[in-house]
Design an enzyme around this catalytic site. Structure first.
Site, PDB file in Angstrom:
ATOM      1  N   GLY A  17     -46.068 -44.280  11.478  1.00  0.00           N
ATOM      2  CA  GLY A  17     -47.420 -44.694  11.101  1.00  0.00           C
ATOM      3  C   GLY A  17     -47.861 -45.953  11.816  1.00  0.00           C
ATOM      4  CD  GLU A  36     -38.851 -51.781  13.300  1.00  0.00           C
ATOM      5  OE1 GLU A  36     -39.859 -51.212  12.860  1.00  0.00           O
ATOM      6  OE2 GLU A  36     -37.793 -51.946  12.643  1.00  0.00           O
ATOM      7  CB  THR A  43     -37.180 -43.417   8.542  1.00  0.00           C
ATOM      8  OG1 THR A  43     -37.138 -44.668   7.866  1.00  0.00           O
ATOM      9  CG2 THR A  43     -36.201 -42.463   7.885  1.00  0.00           C
ATOM     10  CB  CYS A  44     -39.470 -39.961  11.789  1.00  0.00           C
ATOM     11  SG  CYS A  44     -39.605 -38.343  12.543  1.00  0.00           S
ATOM     12  CE  LYS A  52     -33.936 -32.714   9.409  1.00  0.00           C
ATOM     13  NZ  LYS A  52     -34.766 -33.122   8.317  1.00  0.00           N
ATOM     14  CE1 TYR A 100     -41.545 -42.041  18.758  1.00  0.00           C
ATOM     15  CE2 TYR A 100     -42.714 -43.620  17.393  1.00  0.00           C
ATOM     16  CZ  TYR A 100     -42.319 -42.330  17.656  1.00  0.00           C
ATOM     17  OH  TYR A 100     -42.713 -41.331  16.816  1.00  0.00           O
ATOM     18  CB  ALA A 116     -43.548 -59.839  10.589  1.00  0.00           C
ATOM     19  CB  ILE A 180     -31.786 -36.526   2.200  1.00  0.00           C
ATOM     20  CG1 ILE A 180     -33.085 -37.047   2.828  1.00  0.00           C
ATOM     21  CG2 ILE A 180     -30.566 -37.128   2.898  1.00  0.00           C
ATOM     22  CD1 ILE A 180     -33.261 -38.563   2.772  1.00  0.00           C
ATOM     23  N   GLY A 264     -33.349 -40.033  -3.261  1.00  0.00           N
ATOM     24  CA  GLY A 264     -34.696 -40.550  -3.110  1.00  0.00           C
ATOM     25  C   GLY A 264     -34.742 -41.823  -2.285  1.00  0.00           C
ATOM     26  CB  THR A 313     -42.855 -37.956  10.186  1.00  0.00           C
ATOM     27  OG1 THR A 313     -41.606 -38.488   9.809  1.00  0.00           O
ATOM     28  CG2 THR A 313     -43.269 -38.465  11.544  1.00  0.00           C
TER      29      THR A 313
HETATM   30  P1  NDP Z   1     -36.090 -36.322  -2.880  1.00  0.00           P
HETATM   31  O1  NDP Z   1     -37.155 -37.016  -3.617  1.00  0.00           O
HETATM   32  O2  NDP Z   1     -36.427 -35.142  -2.030  1.00  0.00           O
HETATM   33  O3  NDP Z   1     -34.967 -35.863  -3.887  1.00  0.00           O
HETATM   34  C1  NDP Z   1     -34.309 -36.779  -4.712  1.00  0.00           C
HETATM   35  C2  NDP Z   1     -33.211 -36.060  -5.447  1.00  0.00           C
HETATM   36  O4  NDP Z   1     -32.401 -37.018  -6.099  1.00  0.00           O
HETATM   37  C3  NDP Z   1     -33.737 -35.102  -6.507  1.00  0.00           C
HETATM   38  O5  NDP Z   1     -32.905 -33.995  -6.567  1.00  0.00           O
HETATM   39  C4  NDP Z   1     -33.622 -35.942  -7.768  1.00  0.00           C
HETATM   40  O6  NDP Z   1     -33.404 -35.174  -8.923  1.00  0.00           O
HETATM   41  C5  NDP Z   1     -32.375 -36.736  -7.492  1.00  0.00           C
HETATM   42  N1  NDP Z   1     -32.340 -37.993  -8.222  1.00  0.00           N
HETATM   43  C6  NDP Z   1     -33.305 -38.918  -8.303  1.00  0.00           C
HETATM   44  N2  NDP Z   1     -32.917 -39.946  -9.063  1.00  0.00           N
HETATM   45  C7  NDP Z   1     -31.663 -39.653  -9.485  1.00  0.00           C
HETATM   46  C8  NDP Z   1     -30.715 -40.318 -10.307  1.00  0.00           C
HETATM   47  N3  NDP Z   1     -30.986 -41.497 -10.854  1.00  0.00           N
HETATM   48  N4  NDP Z   1     -29.535 -39.718 -10.534  1.00  0.00           N
HETATM   49  C9  NDP Z   1     -29.256 -38.526  -9.990  1.00  0.00           C
HETATM   50  N5  NDP Z   1     -30.104 -37.848  -9.190  1.00  0.00           N
HETATM   51  C10 NDP Z   1     -31.295 -38.403  -8.953  1.00  0.00           C
HETATM   52  O7  NDP Z   1     -35.368 -37.485  -2.041  1.00  0.00           O
HETATM   53  P2  NDP Z   1     -34.493 -37.471  -0.711  1.00  0.00           P
HETATM   54  O8  NDP Z   1     -33.700 -38.711  -0.769  1.00  0.00           O
HETATM   55  O9  NDP Z   1     -33.801 -36.182  -0.513  1.00  0.00           O
HETATM   56  O10 NDP Z   1     -35.601 -37.601   0.427  1.00  0.00           O
HETATM   57  C11 NDP Z   1     -36.556 -38.675   0.390  1.00  0.00           C
HETATM   58  C12 NDP Z   1     -37.856 -38.217   0.966  1.00  0.00           C
HETATM   59  O11 NDP Z   1     -37.732 -38.092   2.369  1.00  0.00           O
HETATM   60  C13 NDP Z   1     -38.309 -36.844   0.490  1.00  0.00           C
HETATM   61  O12 NDP Z   1     -39.037 -36.920  -0.692  1.00  0.00           O
HETATM   62  C14 NDP Z   1     -39.124 -36.348   1.626  1.00  0.00           C
HETATM   63  O13 NDP Z   1     -40.458 -36.717   1.419  1.00  0.00           O
HETATM   64  C15 NDP Z   1     -38.553 -37.054   2.834  1.00  0.00           C
HETATM   65  N6  NDP Z   1     -37.750 -36.118   3.648  1.00  0.00           N
HETATM   66  C16 NDP Z   1     -38.346 -35.028   4.191  1.00  0.00           C
HETATM   67  C17 NDP Z   1     -37.638 -34.124   4.939  1.00  0.00           C
HETATM   68  C18 NDP Z   1     -38.315 -32.943   5.533  1.00  0.00           C
HETATM   69  O14 NDP Z   1     -39.542 -32.934   5.592  1.00  0.00           O
HETATM   70  N7  NDP Z   1     -37.589 -31.893   5.934  1.00  0.00           N
HETATM   71  C19 NDP Z   1     -36.196 -34.311   5.199  1.00  0.00           C
HETATM   72  C20 NDP Z   1     -35.656 -35.472   4.546  1.00  0.00           C
HETATM   73  C21 NDP Z   1     -36.413 -36.332   3.811  1.00  0.00           C
HETATM   74  P3  NDP Z   1     -34.602 -34.693  -9.863  1.00  0.00           P
HETATM   75  O15 NDP Z   1     -35.238 -33.528  -9.197  1.00  0.00           O
HETATM   76  O16 NDP Z   1     -33.884 -34.345 -11.132  1.00  0.00           O
HETATM   77  O17 NDP Z   1     -35.522 -35.856 -10.018  1.00  0.00           O
END
Ligand code: NDP
Length: 449
Positions: A17, A36, A43-44, A52, A100, A116, A180, A264, A313
């Site tokens: 972004g 930066e 990240t991407c 990935k 980049y 920064a 992930i 997350g 992204t």
């Molecule tokens: P996500 O938000 O996709 O998933 C988080 C997972 O962790 C869920 O299964 C959630 O469970 C679980 N979780 C959350 N809090 C806890 C906790 N306290 N204890 C146990 N489990 C928990 O996050 P990711 O880290 O996988 O990815 C982050 C973001 O990155 C994504 O939201 C996405 O937007 C982006 N991303 C996109 C990709 C793509 O487009 N292909 C690839 C990788 C990342 P529950 O469902 O129960 O809440």
């Protein structure tokens, strides 16, 4: 521009972004600088989508090699070396980072490779101590993986570290059921690691169409993964031989060489100095913004994951571009955050656009659902029993297609084209009127009954 200020725009964070916004602002004639603290690309490029996807491709060679053997190919004793792949991927990331940086330089954007922080509505302090003023500040600092709080979490890694492992983990425990976790479980399983996926509920990929998602766990199990659902990691202990003992809340214990926590990502706002400009953070630490990405401070904007709108992204790139057009290009425009296609690069992949069946029923009441449960020719040819499943959700009153969801090989590639039709508001009859390309998997979309 830039008379009373050092710069028209100062961007913090050179990810997708921030780089797009800075480059476009510069082409609109603004005097732009960007800071930066880590690496250009964000990240991407550095530790997300791009490396990935390379790992996904590399892991898929395993099954291709296996299938080729029975189709006339002579394959010797195939083996896999993690360090070769890791170094190739990281080498390509270095190349992309250079591109980049070059793109910014070519656009006339000045770069600072240091942290920064915001010291006021129009002022920034660099890590070196240098004070800078800017008419506008753009915060594009992205997100950061959340590490869960349990004893022994210091022995665990996040997606930040997984690209740099010294050795391939022979046994990998993955915690989480989101993008992930699912993607890396699939990658390391295909590369030959013994993978255990731990998820706190029985539901993975919670926001996806569950009629599609429910097809994935049996496939993961058939491919050799151990699924521990409805439980949590309680603690991780390091044993004398260096391996990790992972205790789960369901009473089970799993031995592992690495534990990946993927639960997350949180907005990266700590210590940014936003309070110096009177900006209050949201409950997840995100920066609240309006539809034009403006914060509560008129001179400060924010785009991408740091705003926690949609953590993807292409969305950050669009937000950055729209910001630059709005503020510097005389073209006030905002981004439509609805109907964003997404994909999970699981094995097989899942892709989606628009409403799930449940969401469509809430919104439209009466919906028609069309599905195709089929065995892709690729799987028949490869002696793989896995099936593909496509689902189309239609507003029954207007015949408009409001959601398309799929699991199967190349879903993401197929979905990109299908997303255009949903975004354009095409009807099921439009799909029916389109001739199939045979034999393909995508033809299922125009043959749904
Ligand atoms: P996500 O938000 O996709 O998933 C988080 C997972 O962790 C869920 O299964 C959630 O469970 C679980 N979780 C959350 N809090 C806890 C906790 N306290 N204890 C146990 N489990 C928990 O996050 P990711 O880290 O996988 O990815 C982050 C973001 O990155 C994504 O939201 C996405 O937007 C982006 N991303 C996109 C990709 C793509 O487009 N292909 C690839 C990788 C990342 P529950 O469902 O129960 O809440």
């Amino acid at each position: 521009m830039a008379d009373k200020y050092d710069y028209d725009l100062f961007t913090i964070g050179a990810g997708s972004g921030g780089v797009r916004a800075s480059r476009i602002a510069a082409t609109h004639g603004a005097k732009v600088a960007i800071a930066e603290e880590y690496r250009f690309g964000g990240t991407c490029v550095i530790r997300g989508c791009v490396p990935k996807k390379m790992l996904v491709y590399a892991s898929m060679f395993a099954e291709e090699l296996g299938h080729a053997k029975h189709k006339g190919w002579t394959i010797g004793d195939a083996s896999f070396d993690w360090t070769t792949l890791r170094d190739f991927v990281n080498g390509d990331v270095d190349r992309l980072e250079g591109l980049y940086d070059g793109t910014l330089g070519n656009a006339g954007v000045e770069s600072f490779t240091e942290r920064a922080v915001i010291t006021g509505p129009n002022s920034i302090r660099l890590g070196s101590g240098r004070e800078i003023t800017a008419r506008y500040i753009l915060v594009a600092t992205g997100g950061w993986p959340v590490m869960l709080d349990f004893p022994g979490n210091e022995h665990c890694i996040t997606s930040n570290e997984i690209f740099h492992l010294e050795e391939q983990p022979r046994r990998l425990v993955v915690m989480g059921g989101g993008y992930i976790a699912i993607e890396f479980a699939g990658i390391f399983n295909a590369l030959g690691s013994k993978v255990t996926l731990v998820n706190r509920t029985e539901t993975i990929l919670r926001n996806y169409e569950q009629g599609i998602v429910e097809k994935l766990p049996p496939i993961m199990q058939a491919r050799g993964m151990d699924l521990q659902f409805g439980t949590q990691i309680e603690q991780v202990e390091k044993l004398d031989d260096g391996s990790l003992q992972v205790s789960l809340a369901n009473g089970k214990a799993v031995e592992a060489d690495q534990v990946l926590v993927a639960t997350g990502r949180a907005p990266n706002t700590a210590g940014l100095g936003l309070e110096n400009a009177g900006i209050e953070l949201g409950s997840k630490g995100e920066i609240p913004v309006d539809e034009f990405s403006k914060t509560s401070c008129d001179s400060i904007y924010a785009v991408g994951d740091v705003t926690d709108r949609v953590q993807l992204t292409p969305v950050a790139i669009r937000e950055g571009h729209a910001f630059a057009d709005t503020v510097f290009g005389g073209n006030r425009r905002s981004i439509d955050h609805s109907t964003i296609p997404t994909a999970v690069f699981s094995q097989p992949s899942i892709a989606s656009v628009g409403l799930t069946e449940a969401e469509a029923r809430d919104e439209y009441g009466e919906v028609a659902v069309y599905t195709s449960d089929f065995r892709p020719m690729k799987n028949i040819f490869s002696d793989r029993a896995e099936r593909g499943f496509y689902k189309m959700v239609v507003d029954a009153r207007t015949d408009k297609v409001v959601g398309v969801h799929m699991i199967g090989p190349e879903s993401a590639e197929i979905m990109q084209a299908a997303a255009v039709t949903v975004k354009a508001g095409l009807t099921k009859s439009d799909f029916d009127a389109t001739t199939a390309i045979h034999p393909t998997m995508a033809e299922e979309l125009v043959l749904l009954k």
